[in-house]
Structure formats: C-alpha cells, structure tokens
Design a protein around this motif. Structure first.
Motif, PDB file in Angstrom:
ATOM      1  N   ALA A 105       0.839  -1.203   0.000  1.00 55.48           N
ATOM      2  CA  ALA A 105       0.000   0.000   0.000  1.00 55.48           C
ATOM      3  C   ALA A 105       0.876   1.256   0.000  1.00 55.48           C
ATOM      4  O   ALA A 105       0.592   2.227  -0.718  1.00 55.48           O
ATOM      5  N   ALA A 106       1.948   1.243   0.789  1.00 57.32           N
ATOM      6  CA  ALA A 106       2.863   2.394   0.836  1.00 57.32           C
ATOM      7  C   ALA A 106       3.539   2.597  -0.511  1.00 57.32           C
ATOM      8  O   ALA A 106       3.699   3.734  -0.970  1.00 57.32           O
ATOM      9  N   LEU A 107       3.914   1.504  -1.167  1.00 52.51           N
ATOM     10  CA  LEU A 107       4.535   1.611  -2.491  1.00 52.51           C
ATOM     11  C   LEU A 107       3.586   2.246  -3.506  1.00 52.51           C
ATOM     12  O   LEU A 107       3.986   3.112  -4.281  1.00 52.51           O
ATOM     13  N   GLN A 108       2.341   1.808  -3.485  1.00 46.33           N
ATOM     14  CA  GLN A 108       1.355   2.375  -4.422  1.00 46.33           C
ATOM     15  C   GLN A 108       1.133   3.852  -4.152  1.00 46.33           C
ATOM     16  O   GLN A 108       1.085   4.669  -5.076  1.00 46.33           O
ATOM     17  N   GLN A 109       1.023   4.203  -2.889  1.00 41.68           N
ATOM     18  CA  GLN A 109       0.809   5.610  -2.551  1.00 41.68           C
ATOM     19  C   GLN A 109       2.043   6.440  -2.906  1.00 41.68           C
ATOM     20  O   GLN A 109       1.919   7.563  -3.399  1.00 41.68           O
ATOM     21  N   ALA A 110       3.228   5.900  -2.682  1.00 39.20           N
ATOM     22  CA  ALA A 110       4.463   6.622  -3.024  1.00 39.20           C
ATOM     23  C   ALA A 110       4.540   6.881  -4.529  1.00 39.20           C
ATOM     24  O   ALA A 110       4.959   7.959  -4.954  1.00 39.20           O
ATOM     25  N   GLU A 111       4.145   5.895  -5.329  1.00 39.49           N
ATOM     26  CA  GLU A 111       4.126   6.095  -6.788  1.00 39.49           C
ATOM     27  C   GLU A 111       3.170   7.217  -7.174  1.00 39.49           C
ATOM     28  O   GLU A 111       3.500   8.042  -8.032  1.00 39.49           O
ATOM     29  N   LEU A 112       1.998   7.252  -6.541  1.00 38.47           N
ATOM     30  CA  LEU A 112       1.030   8.325  -6.826  1.00 38.47           C
ATOM     31  C   LEU A 112       1.592   9.691  -6.421  1.00 38.47           C
ATOM     32  O   LEU A 112       1.447  10.670  -7.155  1.00 38.47           O
ATOM     33  N   LEU A 113       2.215   9.750  -5.254  1.00 39.75           N
ATOM     34  CA  LEU A 113       2.806  11.017  -4.803  1.00 39.75           C
ATOM     35  C   LEU A 113       3.907  11.468  -5.753  1.00 39.75           C
ATOM     36  O   LEU A 113       3.984  12.655  -6.100  1.00 39.75           O
ATOM     37  N   ALA A 114       4.740  10.550  -6.198  1.00 40.66           N
ATOM     38  CA  ALA A 114       5.814  10.906  -7.130  1.00 40.66           C
ATOM     39  C   ALA A 114       5.237  11.396  -8.452  1.00 40.66           C
ATOM     40  O   ALA A 114       5.755  12.342  -9.047  1.00 40.66           O
ATOM     41  N   ALA A 115       4.161  10.779  -8.893  1.00 39.14           N
ATOM     42  CA  ALA A 115       3.516  11.199 -10.141  1.00 39.14           C
ATOM     43  C   ALA A 115       2.955  12.620 -10.027  1.00 39.14           C
ATOM     44  O   ALA A 115       2.805  13.316 -11.029  1.00 39.14           O
ATOM     45  N   ARG A 152       5.381  15.070  -5.785  1.00 41.20           N
ATOM     46  CA  ARG A 152       5.449  15.212  -4.329  1.00 41.20           C
ATOM     47  C   ARG A 152       6.436  14.178  -3.779  1.00 41.20           C
ATOM     48  O   ARG A 152       6.118  13.394  -2.902  1.00 41.20           O
ATOM     49  N   GLU A 153       7.646  14.226  -4.326  1.00 48.54           N
ATOM     50  CA  GLU A 153       8.657  13.240  -3.964  1.00 48.54           C
ATOM     51  C   GLU A 153       9.015  13.282  -2.487  1.00 48.54           C
ATOM     52  O   GLU A 153       9.236  12.232  -1.877  1.00 48.54           O
ATOM     53  N   ASP A 154       9.082  14.470  -1.899  1.00 44.77           N
ATOM     54  CA  ASP A 154       9.438  14.559  -0.478  1.00 44.77           C
ATOM     55  C   ASP A 154       8.401  13.841   0.389  1.00 44.77           C
ATOM     56  O   ASP A 154       8.765  13.156   1.354  1.00 44.77           O
ATOM     57  N   ASP A 155       7.121  13.979   0.034  1.00 46.32           N
ATOM     58  CA  ASP A 155       6.069  13.260   0.765  1.00 46.32           C
ATOM     59  C   ASP A 155       6.207  11.747   0.550  1.00 46.32           C
ATOM     60  O   ASP A 155       6.020  10.964   1.481  1.00 46.32           O
ATOM     61  N   ALA A 156       6.539  11.362  -0.674  1.00 48.05           N
ATOM     62  CA  ALA A 156       6.711   9.938  -0.975  1.00 48.05           C
ATOM     63  C   ALA A 156       7.896   9.372  -0.201  1.00 48.05           C
ATOM     64  O   ALA A 156       7.823   8.261   0.344  1.00 48.05           O
ATOM     65  N   ILE A 157       8.990  10.126  -0.126  1.00 52.99           N
ATOM     66  CA  ILE A 157      10.168   9.685   0.620  1.00 52.99           C
ATOM     67  C   ILE A 157       9.811   9.496   2.092  1.00 52.99           C
ATOM     68  O   ILE A 157      10.160   8.477   2.702  1.00 52.99           O
ATOM     69  N   PRO A 167      12.805  -5.270   0.113  1.00 52.53           N
ATOM     70  CA  PRO A 167      13.521  -4.875  -1.111  1.00 52.53           C
ATOM     71  C   PRO A 167      12.757  -3.877  -1.981  1.00 52.53           C
ATOM     72  O   PRO A 167      13.377  -2.971  -2.543  1.00 52.53           O
ATOM     73  N   ASP A 168      11.450  -4.021  -2.074  1.00 51.03           N
ATOM     74  CA  ASP A 168      10.693  -3.092  -2.925  1.00 51.03           C
ATOM     75  C   ASP A 168      10.675  -1.683  -2.334  1.00 51.03           C
ATOM     76  O   ASP A 168      10.741  -0.688  -3.073  1.00 51.03           O
ATOM     77  N   LEU A 169      10.590  -1.599  -1.013  1.00 48.91           N
ATOM     78  CA  LEU A 169      10.633  -0.280  -0.363  1.00 48.91           C
ATOM     79  C   LEU A 169      12.009   0.356  -0.516  1.00 48.91           C
ATOM     80  O   LEU A 169      12.115   1.561  -0.788  1.00 48.91           O
ATOM     81  N   LEU A 170      13.061  -0.440  -0.364  1.00 49.41           N
ATOM     82  CA  LEU A 170      14.415   0.096  -0.538  1.00 49.41           C
ATOM     83  C   LEU A 170      14.635   0.577  -1.970  1.00 49.41           C
ATOM     84  O   LEU A 170      15.203   1.644  -2.196  1.00 49.41           O
ATOM     85  N   GLN A 171      14.154  -0.202  -2.920  1.00 52.88           N
ATOM     86  CA  GLN A 171      14.283   0.199  -4.323  1.00 52.88           C
ATOM     87  C   GLN A 171      13.516   1.493  -4.587  1.00 52.88           C
ATOM     88  O   GLN A 171      14.020   2.411  -5.242  1.00 52.88           O
ATOM     89  N   MET A 172      12.296   1.578  -4.078  1.00 56.35           N
ATOM     90  CA  MET A 172      11.492   2.788  -4.259  1.00 56.35           C
ATOM     91  C   MET A 172      12.181   3.998  -3.643  1.00 56.35           C
ATOM     92  O   MET A 172      12.236   5.075  -4.254  1.00 56.35           O
ATOM     93  N   LEU A 173      12.728   3.816  -2.441  1.00 56.83           N
ATOM     94  CA  LEU A 173      13.411   4.933  -1.794  1.00 56.83           C
ATOM     95  C   LEU A 173      14.615   5.378  -2.623  1.00 56.83           C
ATOM     96  O   LEU A 173      14.827   6.581  -2.831  1.00 56.83           O
TER      97      LEU A 173
END
Length: 144
Positions: free
Chosen positions: A11-21, A24-29, A43-49
């Motif tokens: 869920a965090a990964l999906q929301q981070a992708e939406l924020l980046a789109a 709003r990268e700082d919010d996603a980070i 691993p997916d969270l580390l990759q996203m970060l």
C-alpha cells in the motif's frame, strides 16, 4: 515478514508512486521511510526509496540505500540499474559502468540496459575520461 506487513508495504509503495507522479517526492520519501522503519529490509521499499532519492538529486543518499539493497541481494538488477544512474550523476562512471554491466550480464536482451550502458560510456567520454575507439564502437552497438 508478516502478511500484514507486506500488505502495508505494498500500500505504501502504491501511494508513493502516486505522490511521485504528482511531483510530491518529499512526501513519498517520508512515507517510504516510515514504512521502512517497520520493515527495514523490504527490497521493494528500498528500491522505491533509492529511485525517489535519485529523482530529487540526492544521489549519495540513493547510493547508500541501493548499495544496502545490493548487499541483501547481490543480483538485484533494478537496484544495480538505479545505481548506474546515481553513480553517473555524481561522476563515478566506473561504478556506473560496473553496475549496468552486471545488469547486462543478467539480461543481455534488455534494450533499457543496452541504452543505459551506452549512456554511461558516453558520459564517461564527455567528462574527459579517456575512451578508446573500441569503447565508442561498443557504445554505438548498444543503441543500434
């Protein structure tokens, strides 16, 4: 990792992708870092970060995160691909080349990897690094 923890991470990964789109990268980070506090080796969270940090030009921080991920899984192609960008951004074209070459070894048919390899070779040439005629031909062969 519990199923609940993985569901929260997804869920965090999906929301981070939406924020980046939404640029709003700082919010996603912040979101990904909060989730990583709960599941630090995901691993997916580390990759996203790592990807998000590259987007905001925090390449040294991205390198630390992505090298940590490679430490957990030396064959993690996506982390190595992102490392090739981050190292290229800070001018360490040797490490950029090492990482993208590792990706190409794992998947020699990937057009993205070939393009990035050519880009890394070209960036090295543009910064005054001595590039042989053979290397220039190799770079061209990766984009033809």
């Amino acid at each position: 990792m519990s199923e609940h923890g993985d569901t929260q991470a997804q869920a965090a990964l999906q929301q981070a992708e939406l924020l980046a789109a939404q640029s709003r990268e700082d919010d996603a980070i912040a979101l990904v870092e909060t989730q990583l506090a709960l599941t630090p080796d995901h691993p997916d969270l580390l990759q996203m970060l790592g990807w998000l940090l590259i987007r905001v030009h925090r390449d040294a921080a991205a390198i630390r995160v992505l090298e940590g991920l490679v430490g957990l899984d030396p064959q993690h192609e996506s982390a190595r691909y992102l490392l090739s960008y981050a190292y290229g951004h800070i001018g360490d074209h040797e490490q950029a080349e090492v990482n993208i070459a590792s990706c190409l070894s794992a998947d020699p048919q990937s057009a993205s990897y070939h393009f990035q390899y050519a880009r890394v070779l070209t960036l090295g040439a543009d910064t005054g690094r001595r590039v042989s005629g053979r290397t220039k031909k190799l770079a061209l062969s990766h984009v033809e």
